[in-house]
Motif scaffolding. Sequence first.
Motif, PDB file in Angstrom:
ATOM      1  N   MET A  39      45.696  32.728  45.749  1.00  0.00           N
ATOM      2  CA  MET A  39      46.915  32.784  44.945  1.00  0.00           C
ATOM      3  C   MET A  39      46.970  34.030  44.066  1.00  0.00           C
ATOM      4  SD  MET A  39      48.332  29.939  42.235  1.00  0.00           S
ATOM      5  CE  MET A  39      47.011  30.192  41.068  1.00  0.00           C
ATOM      6  N   HIS A  40      45.816  34.427  43.529  1.00  0.00           N
ATOM      7  CA  HIS A  40      45.779  35.555  42.596  1.00  0.00           C
ATOM      8  C   HIS A  40      45.653  36.912  43.289  1.00  0.00           C
ATOM      9  CE1 HIS A  40      45.632  32.947  39.106  1.00  0.00           C
ATOM     10  NE2 HIS A  40      44.592  32.298  39.606  1.00  0.00           N
ATOM     11  N   GLN A  41      45.344  36.922  44.588  1.00  0.00           N
ATOM     12  CA  GLN A  41      45.133  38.187  45.302  1.00  0.00           C
ATOM     13  C   GLN A  41      46.336  39.118  45.219  1.00  0.00           C
ATOM     14  OE1 GLN A  41      43.801  36.947  49.209  1.00  0.00           O
ATOM     15  NE2 GLN A  41      41.698  37.573  48.790  1.00  0.00           N
ATOM     16  N   ALA A  42      47.523  38.553  45.264  1.00  0.00           N
ATOM     17  CA  ALA A  42      48.738  39.380  45.240  1.00  0.00           C
ATOM     18  C   ALA A  42      48.867  40.162  43.939  1.00  0.00           C
ATOM     19  CB  ALA A  42      49.972  38.504  45.439  1.00  0.00           C
ATOM     20  N   TYR A  43      48.179  39.687  42.871  1.00  0.00           N
ATOM     21  CA  TYR A  43      48.292  40.332  41.562  1.00  0.00           C
ATOM     22  C   TYR A  43      47.067  41.173  41.221  1.00  0.00           C
ATOM     23  CZ  TYR A  43      51.841  36.701  41.364  1.00  0.00           C
ATOM     24  OH  TYR A  43      52.913  35.888  41.657  1.00  0.00           O
ATOM     25  N   GLY A  44      46.048  41.143  42.075  1.00  0.00           N
ATOM     26  CA  GLY A  44      44.845  41.934  41.832  1.00  0.00           C
ATOM     27  C   GLY A  44      43.975  41.406  40.712  1.00  0.00           C
ATOM     28  N   GLY A  45      44.199  40.180  40.283  1.00  0.00           N
ATOM     29  CA  GLY A  45      43.418  39.579  39.201  1.00  0.00           C
ATOM     30  C   GLY A  45      44.002  38.237  38.813  1.00  0.00           C
ATOM     31  N   VAL A  46      43.317  37.533  37.927  1.00  0.00           N
ATOM     32  CA  VAL A  46      43.744  36.188  37.541  1.00  0.00           C
ATOM     33  C   VAL A  46      44.951  36.254  36.603  1.00  0.00           C
ATOM     34  CG1 VAL A  46      43.077  34.048  36.380  1.00  0.00           C
ATOM     35  CG2 VAL A  46      41.410  35.271  37.783  1.00  0.00           C
ATOM     36  N   VAL A  47      46.000  35.509  36.943  1.00  0.00           N
ATOM     37  CA  VAL A  47      47.180  35.364  36.087  1.00  0.00           C
ATOM     38  C   VAL A  47      47.026  34.030  35.350  1.00  0.00           C
ATOM     39  CG1 VAL A  47      49.693  35.246  35.989  1.00  0.00           C
ATOM     40  CG2 VAL A  47      48.581  36.647  37.747  1.00  0.00           C
ATOM     41  N   GLY A 167      29.567  41.390  36.743  1.00  0.00           N
ATOM     42  CA  GLY A 167      30.605  40.978  37.690  1.00  0.00           C
ATOM     43  C   GLY A 167      31.838  41.844  37.595  1.00  0.00           C
ATOM     44  N   GLU A 168      32.199  42.240  36.364  1.00  0.00           N
ATOM     45  CA  GLU A 168      33.334  43.146  36.180  1.00  0.00           C
ATOM     46  C   GLU A 168      33.053  44.492  36.815  1.00  0.00           C
ATOM     47  OE1 GLU A 168      35.653  42.821  32.134  1.00  0.00           O
ATOM     48  OE2 GLU A 168      33.527  42.442  31.753  1.00  0.00           O
ATOM     49  N   ALA A 169      31.818  44.980  36.672  1.00  0.00           N
ATOM     50  CA  ALA A 169      31.446  46.263  37.269  1.00  0.00           C
ATOM     51  C   ALA A 169      31.609  46.217  38.786  1.00  0.00           C
ATOM     52  CB  ALA A 169      30.013  46.621  36.895  1.00  0.00           C
ATOM     53  N   PHE A 170      31.199  45.116  39.391  1.00  0.00           N
ATOM     54  CA  PHE A 170      31.394  44.949  40.836  1.00  0.00           C
ATOM     55  C   PHE A 170      32.879  44.927  41.183  1.00  0.00           C
ATOM     56  CE2 PHE A 170      26.953  43.361  41.369  1.00  0.00           C
ATOM     57  CZ  PHE A 170      26.636  44.025  42.541  1.00  0.00           C
ATOM     58  N   ASP A 171      33.644  44.077  40.494  1.00  0.00           N
ATOM     59  CA  ASP A 171      35.056  43.887  40.841  1.00  0.00           C
ATOM     60  C   ASP A 171      35.904  45.128  40.563  1.00  0.00           C
ATOM     61  OD1 ASP A 171      34.611  41.325  41.745  1.00  0.00           O
ATOM     62  OD2 ASP A 171      35.181  40.353  39.868  1.00  0.00           O
ATOM     63  N   LYS A 172      35.664  45.777  39.398  1.00  0.00           N
ATOM     64  CA  LYS A 172      36.461  46.954  39.051  1.00  0.00           C
ATOM     65  C   LYS A 172      36.120  48.145  39.946  1.00  0.00           C
ATOM     66  CE  LYS A 172      37.312  45.626  34.243  1.00  0.00           C
ATOM     67  NZ  LYS A 172      37.045  45.917  32.804  1.00  0.00           N
ATOM     68  N   SER A 173      34.848  48.299  40.284  1.00  0.00           N
ATOM     69  CA  SER A 173      34.458  49.369  41.210  1.00  0.00           C
ATOM     70  C   SER A 173      35.083  49.136  42.580  1.00  0.00           C
ATOM     71  CB  SER A 173      32.930  49.442  41.329  1.00  0.00           C
ATOM     72  OG  SER A 173      32.343  49.782  40.088  1.00  0.00           O
ATOM     73  N   ALA A 174      35.082  47.884  43.004  1.00  0.00           N
ATOM     74  CA  ALA A 174      35.685  47.545  44.296  1.00  0.00           C
ATOM     75  C   ALA A 174      37.177  47.859  44.296  1.00  0.00           C
ATOM     76  CB  ALA A 174      35.457  46.071  44.607  1.00  0.00           C
ATOM     77  N   LEU A 176      38.664  50.182  42.577  1.00  0.00           N
ATOM     78  CA  LEU A 176      38.797  51.637  42.679  1.00  0.00           C
ATOM     79  C   LEU A 176      38.653  52.105  44.126  1.00  0.00           C
ATOM     80  CD1 LEU A 176      36.645  52.696  39.575  1.00  0.00           C
ATOM     81  CD2 LEU A 176      39.136  52.776  39.779  1.00  0.00           C
ATOM     82  N   MET A 177      37.926  51.326  44.916  1.00  0.00           N
ATOM     83  CA  MET A 177      37.718  51.666  46.329  1.00  0.00           C
ATOM     84  C   MET A 177      38.806  51.085  47.227  1.00  0.00           C
ATOM     85  SD  MET A 177      33.590  51.108  46.608  1.00  0.00           S
ATOM     86  CE  MET A 177      32.551  51.544  45.215  1.00  0.00           C
ATOM     87  N   GLY A 178      39.773  50.401  46.623  1.00  0.00           N
ATOM     88  CA  GLY A 178      40.872  49.855  47.406  1.00  0.00           C
ATOM     89  C   GLY A 178      40.560  48.535  48.072  1.00  0.00           C
ATOM     90  N   LEU A 179      39.485  47.862  47.626  1.00  0.00           N
ATOM     91  CA  LEU A 179      39.130  46.572  48.215  1.00  0.00           C
ATOM     92  C   LEU A 179      39.952  45.466  47.561  1.00  0.00           C
ATOM     93  CD1 LEU A 179      35.248  46.994  48.346  1.00  0.00           C
ATOM     94  CD2 LEU A 179      36.880  47.290  50.212  1.00  0.00           C
ATOM     95  N   ALA A 180      40.220  44.412  48.300  1.00  0.00           N
ATOM     96  CA  ALA A 180      41.060  43.313  47.811  1.00  0.00           C
ATOM     97  C   ALA A 180      40.340  42.524  46.716  1.00  0.00           C
ATOM     98  CB  ALA A 180      41.428  42.389  48.965  1.00  0.00           C
ATOM     99  N   TYR A 181      41.110  41.779  45.922  1.00  0.00           N
ATOM    100  CA  TYR A 181      40.555  40.905  44.887  1.00  0.00           C
ATOM    101  C   TYR A 181      40.074  39.585  45.509  1.00  0.00           C
ATOM    102  CZ  TYR A 181      40.461  37.501  41.120  1.00  0.00           C
ATOM    103  OH  TYR A 181      40.070  36.508  40.255  1.00  0.00           O
ATOM    104  N   PRO A 182      38.950  39.016  45.047  1.00  0.00           N
ATOM    105  CA  PRO A 182      37.992  39.622  44.124  1.00  0.00           C
ATOM    106  C   PRO A 182      37.058  40.554  44.886  1.00  0.00           C
ATOM    107  CG  PRO A 182      37.287  37.417  44.678  1.00  0.00           C
ATOM    108  CD  PRO A 182      38.570  37.661  45.436  1.00  0.00           C
ATOM    109  N   GLY A 183      36.885  41.759  44.387  1.00  0.00           N
ATOM    110  CA  GLY A 183      36.240  42.798  45.179  1.00  0.00           C
ATOM    111  C   GLY A 183      34.737  42.755  45.232  1.00  0.00           C
TER     112      GLY A 183
END
Length: 351
Positions: A39-47, A167-174, A176-183
């Motif tokens: 559900m949250h993938q479309a927004y790139g993070g938790v709404v 976990g944020e470092a993993f997700d935010k770096s991902a 930046l690489m264009g990987l989908a959420y959660p990265g």
Amino acid sequence: MLVLGIESSCDETGVAMVQSQGVAVPTLLAHALHSQIEMHQAYGGVVPELASRDHIRRVLPLTQQVLNESGRSLQEVDVVAYTRGPGLAGALLVGAGVACALGAALGKPVLGVHHLEGHLLSPFLSADPPEFPFVALLVSGGHTQLMRVDGVGRYALLGETIDDAAGEAFDKSAKLMGLAYPGGPLLSKLAEEGSPTAYPLPRPLLHSGNLDFSFAGLKTAVLVQSQRMVAAGAVATFDALPRQQQADLAASTQAAIVEVLLKKSMAAIKQTGLKRLVVAGGVGANRKLRELLNAECAKRGVRVHYPELHLCTDNGAMIAMAAAMRLQSGLQQASANYAFDVKPRWPLHSL
């Protein structure tokens, strides 16, 4: 004693039933989980608002599923536990409201549980539960901490992140690489194809002399490196680069995060003189982290414990287990006062 646990702190709705008897480690009878990732993938993070509304839809069907799988009825439940904090306020209110409503309807006491204490005690749900005392590495999307744990409710903070969590470092770096959420998990999978020494990324606070963490600088270094690669490759975006280059940066990023977690954990073991390490939280499922921790702990004669892989992320089982262990230890009593509040910010060491 039967404890029904409800978890709704962020983007997973979890319900579980745990049974405790005497001084034995409580046992998990059944648990059910719904993840909101899709559900949250479309927004790139938790709404947060969407998360809260989805918890409302899911919690009662999941509770019924747990009752069916455990072969128990609501009337048999002795205590209803719920996540009181930390987490998203609206999401926490859903679980707290449902738990207190159930308690009031059944005439049974309720107990609010600390989310991180749930993670901390989740390895007791595994086939190889730890024994007190131990050093705990709590690594998740929102928290990175090292704790000395001498018993239930006896926690001393050794070090924590001063900015981003692992976990944020993993997700935010991902991201930046264009990987989908959660990265994070996608970055780890991509890293399996790359070289961990391809790019010299920083290891923040590795030689700080204390047990604190910092990952914001690493995230910035990943951004700068990815921009250089895009410019050198004369492409529009990072995901347009050859896959090997993408995998090399992913592997180098993972290696930096894991090395910091590994070295700080070993420093905590040395500082405390303890011979047991517990790793909990979503990042605890990372394969490379487990591989290196297992090897290093084996060399040092240290026992290392993890939750079962399916119980690393947020779940109701850890909430029910934490409640059962607090009640079992006599540290806390469940209450028949059904007025409730939640604590979006709640330091674990304050317990």
